[in-house]
Design a protein around this motif. Sequence first.
Motif, PDB file in Angstrom:
ATOM      1  N   THR A   1       9.948   2.402   1.353  1.00 29.70           N
ATOM      2  CA  THR A   1      10.035   1.309   0.390  1.00 29.70           C
ATOM      3  C   THR A   1       9.269   1.586  -0.905  1.00 29.70           C
ATOM      4  O   THR A   1       9.541   0.971  -1.920  1.00 29.70           O
ATOM      5  CB  THR A   1       9.507   0.007   1.011  1.00 29.70           C
ATOM      6  N   GLN A   2       8.301   2.516  -0.849  1.00 28.04           N
ATOM      7  CA  GLN A   2       7.548   2.812  -2.071  1.00 28.04           C
ATOM      8  C   GLN A   2       8.097   4.017  -2.823  1.00 28.04           C
ATOM      9  O   GLN A   2       8.239   4.005  -4.035  1.00 28.04           O
ATOM     10  CB  GLN A   2       6.095   3.147  -1.741  1.00 28.04           C
ATOM     11  N   ASP A   3       8.340   5.105  -2.090  1.00 24.78           N
ATOM     12  CA  ASP A   3       8.628   6.373  -2.740  1.00 24.78           C
ATOM     13  C   ASP A   3      10.110   6.553  -3.036  1.00 24.78           C
ATOM     14  O   ASP A   3      10.484   7.354  -3.875  1.00 24.78           O
ATOM     15  CB  ASP A   3       8.212   7.552  -1.834  1.00 24.78           C
ATOM     16  N   SER A   4      10.947   5.846  -2.285  1.00 26.77           N
ATOM     17  CA  SER A   4      12.359   6.168  -2.320  1.00 26.77           C
ATOM     18  C   SER A   4      13.195   4.905  -2.508  1.00 26.77           C
ATOM     19  O   SER A   4      12.718   3.901  -3.026  1.00 26.77           O
ATOM     20  CB  SER A   4      12.720   6.877  -1.011  1.00 26.77           C
ATOM     21  N   TRP A   5      14.433   4.957  -2.124  1.00 25.32           N
ATOM     22  CA  TRP A   5      15.384   3.866  -2.296  1.00 25.32           C
ATOM     23  C   TRP A   5      15.411   3.007  -1.039  1.00 25.32           C
ATOM     24  O   TRP A   5      15.118   3.466   0.051  1.00 25.32           O
ATOM     25  CB  TRP A   5      16.783   4.428  -2.529  1.00 25.32           C
TER      26      TRP A   5
ATOM     27  N   GLY B   1      10.131  12.217  12.335  1.00 31.38           N
ATOM     28  CA  GLY B   1       9.537  11.030  12.936  1.00 31.38           C
ATOM     29  C   GLY B   1       9.913   9.820  12.111  1.00 31.38           C
ATOM     30  O   GLY B   1       9.893   9.883  10.883  1.00 31.38           O
ATOM     31  N   VAL B   2      10.240   8.721  12.774  1.00 34.53           N
ATOM     32  CA  VAL B   2      10.699   7.528  12.063  1.00 34.53           C
ATOM     33  C   VAL B   2       9.972   6.300  12.588  1.00 34.53           C
ATOM     34  O   VAL B   2       9.924   6.072  13.799  1.00 34.53           O
ATOM     35  CB  VAL B   2      12.226   7.317  12.260  1.00 34.53           C
ATOM     36  N   ARG B   3       9.394   5.539  11.682  1.00 36.32           N
ATOM     37  CA  ARG B   3       8.818   4.233  12.040  1.00 36.32           C
ATOM     38  C   ARG B   3       9.637   3.122  11.414  1.00 36.32           C
ATOM     39  O   ARG B   3       9.871   3.107  10.204  1.00 36.32           O
ATOM     40  CB  ARG B   3       7.374   4.128  11.557  1.00 36.32           C
ATOM     41  N   SER B   4      10.054   2.200  12.237  1.00 35.02           N
ATOM     42  CA  SER B   4      10.827   1.069  11.738  1.00 35.02           C
ATOM     43  C   SER B   4      10.601  -0.145  12.625  1.00 35.02           C
ATOM     44  O   SER B   4      11.041  -0.183  13.761  1.00 35.02           O
ATOM     45  CB  SER B   4      12.306   1.445  11.731  1.00 35.02           C
TER      46      SER B   4
ATOM     47  N   PHE C   1       9.221   3.173   7.333  1.00 31.53           N
ATOM     48  CA  PHE C   1       9.765   1.932   6.780  1.00 31.53           C
ATOM     49  C   PHE C   1       8.678   0.855   6.782  1.00 31.53           C
ATOM     50  O   PHE C   1       8.862  -0.199   6.204  1.00 31.53           O
ATOM     51  CB  PHE C   1      10.963   1.449   7.616  1.00 31.53           C
ATOM     52  N   ASN C   2       7.545   1.126   7.466  1.00 31.74           N
ATOM     53  CA  ASN C   2       6.449   0.154   7.566  1.00 31.74           C
ATOM     54  C   ASN C   2       5.105   0.865   7.511  1.00 31.74           C
ATOM     55  O   ASN C   2       5.046   2.090   7.662  1.00 31.74           O
ATOM     56  CB  ASN C   2       6.553  -0.595   8.907  1.00 31.74           C
ATOM     57  N   SER C   3       4.060   0.057   7.354  1.00 32.19           N
ATOM     58  CA  SER C   3       2.701   0.578   7.242  1.00 32.19           C
ATOM     59  C   SER C   3       2.286   1.355   8.485  1.00 32.19           C
ATOM     60  O   SER C   3       2.809   1.129   9.575  1.00 32.19           O
ATOM     61  CB  SER C   3       1.722  -0.586   7.079  1.00 32.19           C
ATOM     62  N   SER C   4       1.317   2.224   8.293  1.00 31.65           N
ATOM     63  CA  SER C   4       0.813   3.014   9.403  1.00 31.65           C
ATOM     64  C   SER C   4      -0.503   3.645   9.011  1.00 31.65           C
ATOM     65  O   SER C   4      -0.661   4.119   7.890  1.00 31.65           O
ATOM     66  CB  SER C   4       1.820   4.118   9.754  1.00 31.65           C
TER      67      SER C   4
ATOM     68  N   VAL D   1      -5.071   2.941   1.098  1.00 30.87           N
ATOM     69  CA  VAL D   1      -5.275   1.847   2.042  1.00 30.87           C
ATOM     70  C   VAL D   1      -4.322   0.689   1.784  1.00 30.87           C
ATOM     71  O   VAL D   1      -3.640   0.204   2.679  1.00 30.87           O
ATOM     72  CB  VAL D   1      -6.722   1.346   2.013  1.00 30.87           C
ATOM     73  N   THR D   2      -4.238   0.253   0.551  1.00 28.17           N
ATOM     74  CA  THR D   2      -3.481  -0.970   0.310  1.00 28.17           C
ATOM     75  C   THR D   2      -1.974  -0.768   0.364  1.00 28.17           C
ATOM     76  O   THR D   2      -1.232  -1.714   0.560  1.00 28.17           O
ATOM     77  CB  THR D   2      -3.859  -1.562  -1.054  1.00 28.17           C
ATOM     78  N   GLN D   3      -1.505   0.474   0.169  1.00 29.88           N
ATOM     79  CA  GLN D   3      -0.065   0.714   0.218  1.00 29.88           C
ATOM     80  C   GLN D   3       0.408   1.181   1.588  1.00 29.88           C
ATOM     81  O   GLN D   3       1.415   0.722   2.104  1.00 29.88           O
ATOM     82  CB  GLN D   3       0.330   1.822  -0.761  1.00 29.88           C
ATOM     83  N   ASP D   4      -0.300   2.166   2.149  1.00 27.32           N
ATOM     84  CA  ASP D   4       0.212   2.845   3.338  1.00 27.32           C
ATOM     85  C   ASP D   4      -0.204   2.151   4.616  1.00 27.32           C
ATOM     86  O   ASP D   4       0.410   2.337   5.653  1.00 27.32           O
ATOM     87  CB  ASP D   4      -0.339   4.290   3.414  1.00 27.32           C
ATOM     88  N   SER D   5      -1.285   1.393   4.559  1.00 22.98           N
ATOM     89  CA  SER D   5      -1.889   0.917   5.789  1.00 22.98           C
ATOM     90  C   SER D   5      -2.164  -0.576   5.716  1.00 22.98           C
ATOM     91  O   SER D   5      -1.540  -1.306   4.963  1.00 22.98           O
ATOM     92  CB  SER D   5      -3.177   1.707   6.025  1.00 22.98           C
ATOM     93  N   TRP D   6      -3.094  -1.045   6.512  1.00 22.59           N
ATOM     94  CA  TRP D   6      -3.429  -2.455   6.628  1.00 22.59           C
ATOM     95  C   TRP D   6      -4.603  -2.780   5.704  1.00 22.59           C
ATOM     96  O   TRP D   6      -5.416  -1.929   5.390  1.00 22.59           O
ATOM     97  CB  TRP D   6      -3.845  -2.769   8.063  1.00 22.59           C
TER      98      TRP D   6
END
Lengths: 314, 314, 314
Positions: free
Chosen positions: B71-75, B108-111, B44-47, C70-75
């Motif tokens: 947020t990019q690939d899905s709904w 694995g889930v990041r939120s 759900f967030n950058s990583s 970089v700009t989408q997935d990360s910082w």
Amino acid sequence: MRHFTSVNDVKDLDGFVQKALALKKSPFAHKHLGENRTLGLLFFNSSLRTRMSTQKAAANLGMNTMVMNVTQDSWQIEIEDGVVMDGGKAEHIREAAAVLGQYCDILGVRSFPALRDRKTDYGEKIIKAFIQHSGVPIISLESATLHPLQSFADLVTISEFKKSPKPKVVLSWAPHINALPQAVSNSFSQWMTHADVDFSIVQPKGFELSDQFTKGAKIYYDQEEAFEGADFVYVKNWSSYKNYGEVGNYPKWMIDQSKLANTNQARVMHCLPVRRNVVIADEVLDSKSAIVIHQAANRVFSAQAVLKEMLENL
Amino acid sequence: MRHFTSVNDVKDLDGFVQKALALKKSPFAHKHLGENRTLGLLFFNSSLRTRMSTQKAAANLGMNTMVMNVTQDSWQIEIEDGVVMDGGKAEHIREAAAVLGQYCDILGVRSFPALRDRKTDYGEKIIKAFIQHSGVPIISLESATLHPLQSFADLVTISEFKKSPKPKVVLSWAPHINALPQAVSNSFSQWMTHADVDFSIVQPKGFELSDQFTKGAKIYYDQEEAFEGADFVYVKNWSSYKNYGEVGNYPKWMIDQSKLANTNQARVMHCLPVRRNVVIADEVLDSKSAIVIHQAANRVFSAQAVLKEMLENL
Amino acid sequence: MRHFTSVNDVKDLDGFVQKALALKKSPFAHKHLGENRTLGLLFFNSSLRTRMSTQKAAANLGMNTMVMNVTQDSWQIEIEDGVVMDGGKAEHIREAAAVLGQYCDILGVRSFPALRDRKTDYGEKIIKAFIQHSGVPIISLESATLHPLQSFADLVTISEFKKSPKPKVVLSWAPHINALPQAVSNSFSQWMTHADVDFSIVQPKGFELSDQFTKGAKIYYDQEEAFEGADFVYVKNWSSYKNYGEVGNYPKWMIDQSKLANTNQARVMHCLPVRRNVVIADEVLDSKSAIVIHQAANRVFSAQAVLKEMLENL
């Protein structure tokens, strides 16, 4: 099967369902088939189930998968022939398709309709261009008008849950806040009219689907009448085909428990994602009537049956 | 271990550290374990580190990994139960979790937290919903309040670099320009208070972490006092728990060489990403005191130890 | 070869072309080489061919690939040393490169120029920082000034299609609506001046490339004169090096059939994506003169030759 873009690519529908069920029992039995083979998945639009189930299907067959999100990872793609490309689109589909065909043994393509011009959408230019220019087998991951991997998984699910040889299946229009494609509904209608089921469609006046996909279905305009004795109720919103792209404002068409009272303890189906309490009520989705997760699970094996057949013919 | 969302999921902390170190020596020794197993990573967030180290850990174990950027690939996903989904969110977490559980053996889930309402964030609805609805083991890739894979890697790193059986470890608040989650700091505190170390926390007044995670730690408000004789200084910014989400304006809390003068040649740790010359000065990060890259490297083996144990229990 | 960022990393150019052609014949012959090896692909910018061809090359060698946008997935990543990182960039390239070097055995990096300041772009800070801080072999996936994987594939393609031992190759500037990097053109010039070909460049006045890459090439300003007897015409737009980043407004420089009349039935090349009827006319791209898809196909084998050599030296 050279390509997989509609039910017409399947010769023996019942045999194909049996193949998917066999793969469900032994998903890793053909892992050698995909060795040194690459599947490319190209998304012009969002995807969760299709993306992950098709990747999983490919992995089960030992294939390598490469995913490309067109609008994020790559360039915008021009579809029209003969144009002077001096606008926002940097690459033509002729090159994009041909190049991807060099890198992948099989290509899956998702491309939704714009819902602005019916003739354009129903012309299916993108999927046709990939068939014409890529040189490899093409799998529709949902095109402007059809979603055959979903419908195949739906048929597999019906065959698992049916209590009689020829179950009564009803496709019901349901409310939504946005203009949605007709693809899932067109496709489900097309598969059901080819399968051994008693198939009806019910929708508000003005929301009839194109009869090129519904030929052979019984058409209703009243949910209560249509649902009488149904074994399966397939719920789905679609925008108008007639007044192309129009959103219908009929909130009472939402499916709740009372709507299912006169069915034959109908199983409720939906392709997902589903907006709860707009399309289907919580009480239905959280009951045992709902088999939406089973449908989603079967997406893996419908995709795997398609990939397996293509790999065998490479 | 059914799920991995906090230190409480680990029975024998020291044994688990030893397992990670054994994997670091022989990363490919268990490559058969993951055969035909799929890990889903949902962001759900950058990583950067978490994404790549967990993928690498899965590959070391022979697993197939599927990554989904929500947020990019899905709904967009609705978290609340019982709502009428007539807004921007197209899919409910009940379906999303259940479907992903069909496609993946482990998720694995990041939120991250929204940092607007403390009760909501500390309720950890997303990770709990995945545990409740997915039907498969869940790994926290950093939740609203905890980041156990990071803390486990931190403990592994401390065990590699410690010069005495019970080293003195100090967690120090540091400046930042944005409101950051408390997750890394909560989690580090939780792991340190369960480990065999002498643990303190130092922060400005008003920046105390929730005592549900810091119980047993010594609490200081003066860096000089806290750092005296420290073997490890773990530097991290967090926004206020008390005045929830408040950013502290204390630029003098930045870590430079002079701050480390009275430590026991302390090693300096940070989870990364780190803003240079805001959180930690160049002179520290570019010196041998800093072991931040070692921490990042150990992320692979902490994730691999977790995955290995889950795979053995599938 | 430790790194691959320009033609200078190749010792024996002709031998290297032969290696790529051998891999094209037997792509899976060295699948053991990449076992337990991980390739990281880091994109600061969009990519289709480079992304997919390099992934495919890695898969052919049995490597695991991890892709990071970089700009989408990360910082966002800070490049400058010594700055106070109190702006929008959360991670410094020193940490990012070092961490990625812990997770990957080989790293590929794509980073376009900003085209605002020539000295900055031609300083190639990003690729140099990865070489300095990652500790692993670095492959340029197109840097600010060069695109060696493309040029190597171009040379392989020329070697396949040439009808004489020393073919006449002309690089021609072509129109475009945007300011494009000089990277492909610089790089092609650099490879051609090292290869056994008769090489010329033709462009409008003011669009000369930097002579550090074109030394040894014949320079023309008239397409008709330059194309006389050409075996290969490589078409490409680039913005001005002299008036740095300036877009040239010379629509008549587009390549159509009439332009090719006095060539030696020249093959037409382009790195793609190509804007049809702006850079090259449909009539050329849809004729047998165009070998742009062959170039794209050879991207797999040029990348594979580079990866193979790096894997052998790990």
